[in-house]
Design a protein around this motif. Sequence first.
Motif, PDB file in Angstrom:
ATOM      1  N   TRP A   1       0.924  -1.583   0.210  1.00 37.69           N
ATOM      2  CA  TRP A   1       0.135  -0.110   0.056  1.00 37.69           C
ATOM      3  C   TRP A   1       1.023   1.368  -0.017  1.00 37.69           C
ATOM      4  O   TRP A   1       0.251   2.572   0.573  1.00 37.69           O
ATOM      5  N   ALA A   2       2.466   1.198  -0.098  1.00 36.77           N
ATOM      6  CA  ALA A   2       2.955   2.241  -0.143  1.00 36.77           C
ATOM      7  C   ALA A   2       2.815   3.158  -1.130  1.00 36.77           C
ATOM      8  O   ALA A   2       2.997   2.627  -2.437  1.00 36.77           O
ATOM      9  N   PRO A   3       2.988   4.375  -1.440  1.00 37.65           N
ATOM     10  CA  PRO A   3       2.907   5.011  -2.808  1.00 37.65           C
ATOM     11  C   PRO A   3       4.748   4.814  -3.315  1.00 37.65           C
ATOM     12  O   PRO A   3       4.413   5.287  -4.597  1.00 37.65           O
ATOM     13  N   SER A   4       5.122   4.067  -2.673  1.00 40.78           N
ATOM     14  CA  SER A   4       6.690   4.258  -3.506  1.00 40.78           C
ATOM     15  C   SER A   4       7.042   2.583  -2.776  1.00 40.78           C
ATOM     16  O   SER A   4       7.773   2.748  -1.508  1.00 40.78           O
ATOM     17  N   SER A   5       6.197   1.666  -3.876  1.00 40.70           N
ATOM     18  CA  SER A   5       6.595   0.011  -3.461  1.00 40.70           C
ATOM     19  C   SER A   5       7.913  -0.657  -3.246  1.00 40.70           C
ATOM     20  O   SER A   5       8.627  -0.930  -2.600  1.00 40.70           O
ATOM     21  N   SER A   6       8.407   0.839  -4.390  1.00 44.93           N
ATOM     22  CA  SER A   6      10.307   0.222  -4.317  1.00 44.93           C
ATOM     23  C   SER A   6      11.166   0.413  -2.689  1.00 44.93           C
ATOM     24  O   SER A   6      11.530  -0.423  -3.094  1.00 44.93           O
TER      25      SER A   6
END
Length: 194
Positions: A92-97
Amino acid sequence: APHTAAAMPYTLPTYGRSQSLLRNFDRIDVLMFFAWVVSTTLPFGWAAPLRYMAAAYFAAAIVLFARQTMPSAFRAWPTLIIPILCFIAATWAPSSSAAIRKGVMLAFTAVVAIYAASRLSGRQILTIFFFAEVIAAVMSIMKPTVMGGAWTGIFGQKNFLAIHMFIFFIAALTVALDKGSNRLIRLSALGMVP
């Protein structure tokens, strides 16, 4: 009766006790832990490959010395909670990387901590931190950067400099008071305590 060659059983020649390739890993462990501490302590981009090399070494060595490290790893299972949460947060993070990258780095940090705790003595760990912080302190004195009226040294921010100098002070004081340490190291640590 003299022994003849036909009467003697064939045996392989022995050249003394065979030496294991693992006999030097205690020295390599200290060197690689020093590389890890320096590469994570000093804020330089050129140290990143050193950090990854050390992380790969510790990931392989924790498996190589599994009999010695796995009991510590099972006791230290809480150190893996935060990396697992980072991997879960990647959904669910805006920047999964970025979340996955931080999870991998935290997992490698846990592996290094578990390996160091199971293979190195407390004295060795403390001495390594002392020498790494000596390098940081000398470099900060040689490059006295002032930002916003505060001395930042090589760290770019006064709070980071303060944290590292606190670690340096505690490590130096502890090494200086440790009667089991080398006398020369103890005297140099005593000289570093303000």
